[in-house]
Write an enzyme that holds these catalytic residues in place. Structure first.
Site, PDB file in Angstrom:
ATOM      1  N   GLY A 183      85.529 -54.353 149.989  1.00 18.04           N
ATOM      2  CA  GLY A 183      83.716 -54.631 151.059  1.00 18.04           C
ATOM      3  C   GLY A 183      82.446 -54.004 150.454  1.00 18.04           C
ATOM      4  N   GLU A 313      70.521 -50.474 152.515  1.00 19.28           N
ATOM      5  CA  GLU A 313      70.359 -50.707 151.518  1.00 19.28           C
ATOM      6  C   GLU A 313      70.089 -52.647 151.335  1.00 19.28           C
ATOM      7  OE1 GLU A 313      72.207 -46.945 148.795  1.00 19.28           O
ATOM      8  OE2 GLU A 313      73.911 -47.896 149.532  1.00 19.28           O
ATOM      9  N   CYS A 331      69.789 -51.623 140.521  1.00 16.58           N
ATOM     10  CA  CYS A 331      70.931 -52.656 140.781  1.00 16.58           C
ATOM     11  C   CYS A 331      70.605 -54.216 140.976  1.00 16.58           C
ATOM     12  CB  CYS A 331      72.032 -51.977 141.225  1.00 16.58           C
ATOM     13  SG  CYS A 331      73.026 -50.562 139.956  1.00 16.58           S
ATOM     14  N   CYS A 397      74.924 -45.850 139.777  1.00 15.58           N
ATOM     15  CA  CYS A 397      75.087 -47.426 139.678  1.00 15.58           C
ATOM     16  C   CYS A 397      73.920 -47.907 138.365  1.00 15.58           C
ATOM     17  CB  CYS A 397      75.508 -48.029 140.647  1.00 15.58           C
ATOM     18  SG  CYS A 397      73.969 -47.978 141.918  1.00 15.58           S
TER      19      CYS A 397
END
Length: 632
Positions: A183, A313, A331, A397
């Site tokens: 995913g 996001e 990111c 992250c």
């Protein structure tokens, strides 16, 4: 080898590049001395590292999370890159200790995931859509490759090869295997890296399987959902289209619009570009080109940030680029760099390097404070003073992603082909090339991005004929080029954003490039409703913003007259040394008392603004920030 593969460039490894400039070298030093140790401390104190001891039991506090493994893996990758360029016995020992701990957590069959070993044993590979299992595996694989390339030790590489072998035994077209995929894309590009370092074609084939199978019918995630509840079901339920969210709404070759979660998209497109080159797949390249065009012409912030909203996001709809509420995850900007760098190797087109440069100098490094210890997850283009970097996040992250990019920045500067040396980014330092059987050293001298002048010297063992390609950035309207003090006409040698100089080069030949950097006013497409009647300021690759610490009034009250004159000044005392912009502006003359509305238009008065590079905002006192300024 087909035509696509014949023209592929090869990036010059960061281990063959030395950066010693005024802009990036201090950031890399801070990353090495402050950020990497800070992130290790955060991973240790939060329990991420010790989770690999597998001693957590149900009922205990601090339950390991599904993506903890990836945070540690990215820290390892960053530390490994740092060791490759700056050997450090203490860091080397620390890395070895963490690797030993990870190795001890590997199961007899090669499986390696903390969450599904101690929290949900017996539920492996049952929630591919939400549980980040293959995503974590991908980051571990990337760390293993990085550590091997940096140290030549196989301690982590052997671990991740065993894990990849296990994964390959679970997924594929063969009878009894799962036809699933992750995913959150990541493992696809990691497997290509693993193939390149090991030569094991099964890893490349597995990456291709994950890409080819995505979005096929019957849809794997639909079948999976019938079997169990997903980890993020409560979060996913508010999304309009879960398949678009993870880019599984169509087979990848049929996709032509960027949709969904922006980081997942960037990692998937990066893998598609990698595979296009490795297997010579023109259909994957064409899909990347369509997606690139849609993203960069309709869905990218001026800073190189991407992702309009925190709801998913990621992306919303064309030309929706809000400022205060922009998501622009760090990111995602890093992923944009990864993708553009890969596209650049497939086709030496300056548009890819331009996009890479825009993100690097703006939307990427805005994600970390100048001291290297605080981070933005989202990067707004306007703030009323309530947005601040943080030392760490529950979902962390972005910090280690930044660390690994900065530690390997040299990867993105140069490429080479059989007959060409290619310079993509202008950064003072040295690079070593092996061309036509001899070692060639290229030395850049420049104060870019603050200064317009770049000098390049070549050191050769013997004279040789080859091409040197230099990018002329899209933002540069006027440039001058000299070779050994003789001026060359750029248009005579220009193709797809690069000027190519082919000649017999001799030792100590010199190239001088001047990229004129006037202050530019940048306007949005008229369909970007949030930026109507506003202007942004750019000089060279740097996007500027206003901060209230320099402009003491509410920033929305400031406007730039169309004929207002702006000046650039280098200030070595400001924010580590930056070119700031000052100039003529206007400020609303707020003489209203006890009125909310009036039939009289507010008057303006003269005001001098100071603008700083966007990446450096929120490093001083708390306050407002604004990229897009009203134009009077």
């Amino acid at each position: 080898m087909n035509l696509l593969q014949q023209k592929i460039l090869k990036p010059v490894s960061f281990t063959n590049v030395v950066i010693d400039d005024v802009f990036w070298a201090p950031r890399i030093k801070v990353n090495r001395e402050q950020t990497i140790p800070h992130q290790y401390k955060q991973c240790k104190e939060s329990g991420r590292i010790d989770a690999f001891k597998l001693n957590w039991k149900h009922g205990m506090e601090n339950e390991p999370h599904i993506f903890w493994d990836s945070d540690v893996a990215k820290w390892l990758e960053a530390a490994s890159y740092s060791l490759a360029t700056h050997p450090d016995p203490e860091l080397d020992l620390l890395v070895d200790e963490v690797i030993a701990l990870i190795s001890s957590a590997q199961q007899p069959d090669g499986y390696l995931n903390v969450y599904f070993t101690v929290v949900k044993p017996g539920e492996r590979w049952t929630d591919l859509r939400d549980a980040h299992e293959l995503y974590c595996a991908g980051h571990l694989i990337e760390a293993g490759v990085a550590h091997f390339e940096a140290t030549k030790k196989r301690t982590l590489l052997d671990v991740v090869c065993r894990y990849a072998d296990h994964i390959e035994s679970i997924f594929g077209y063969e009878e009894g295997k799962k036809r699933g995929y992750c995913g959150h894309q990541e493992i696809e590009l990691a497997l290509v890296k693993l193939y390149r370092v090991t030569g094991e074609k099964r890893y490349l084939k597995l990456s291709q399987f994950f890409i080819d199978e995505r979005g096929q019918e019957p849809h794997y995630f639909t079948l999976e959902k019938k079997e169990r509840k997903g980890f993020f079901d409560n979060f996913m339920n508010h999304l309009d289209n879960i398949k678009e969210y993870n880019q599984s709404h169509k087979p990848v070759r049929e996709q032509n619009k960027v949709v969904g979660h922006s980081v997942r998209a960037m990692y998937m497109y990066s893998a598609m570009a990698d595979l296009a080159g490795e297997i010579g797949d023109e259909s994957l390249l064409k899909a990347c080109e369509r997606l690139w065009e849609h993203l960069h012409t309709k869905n990218m912030f001026i800073t190189g940030g991407i992702g309009s909203t925190g709801k998913n996001e990621g992306f919303t709809y064309d030309y929706d680029l809000p400022n205060e509420t922009s998501y622009a995850e760090t990111c995602a900007a890093i992923g944009l760099v990864y993708w553009n760098h890969r596209m650049l190797q497939l086709e030496c087109d300056g548009k890819y390097a331009d996009a890479m440069e825009r993100a690097l100098y703006n939307g990427v490094i805005s994600g970390v404070s100048l001291d290297g210890k605080k981070f933005f997850y989202a990067n707004p283009l306007a703030s009323i003073g309530d947005r601040h970097r943080k030392e760490w996040f529950g979902c962390a992250c972005c910090p280690p992603n930044l660390a690994r990019l900065l530690a390997s920045l040299g990867n993105y500067l140069y490429s080479q082909s059989i007959d060409d040396i290619v310079v993509h980014l202008y950064v003072q330092g040295e690079a070593r090339f092996n061309l036509h059987g001899q070692q060639i050293k290229l030395r850049q001298k420049t104060d870019y991005p603050w200064n317009e002048k770049i000098s390049i010297n070549l050191e050769l063992e013997c004279p040789d004929t080859f091409g040197v390609k230099l990018r002329i950035p899209e933002w540069c309207k006027t440039a001058k080029l000299k070779v050994n003090n003789k001026e060359l006409e750029i248009t005579d040698h220009f193709d797809k954003g690069y000027v190519r100089i082919e000649r017999e080069w001799k030792n100590d030949d010199r190239v001088e490039l001047e990229l004129f950097m006037p202050i530019e006013r940048i306007y949005s497409h008229p369909k970007v409703r949030q930026n109507v009647n506003t202007v942004a300021i750019q000089r060279g690759p740097i996007i500027y913003c206003l901060e209230s610490i320099d402009n003491i009034y509410s920033l929305h009250e400031i406007s730039l007259p169309k004929e207002g004159v702006l000046h650039s000044i280098y200030d070595e005392t400001l924010l580590g040394g930056v070119v700031k912009i000052i100039g003529e502006a206007e400020l609303v003359d707020d003489d209203w008392e006890n009125k909310l509305y009036s039939t009289t238009k507010p008057k303006n008065k003269p005001f001098q603004i100071t603008a700083i590079p966007y990446y450096a905002w929120n490093n001083r006192a708390s306050g407002q920030m604004r990229v897009w300024i009203h134009e009077g």
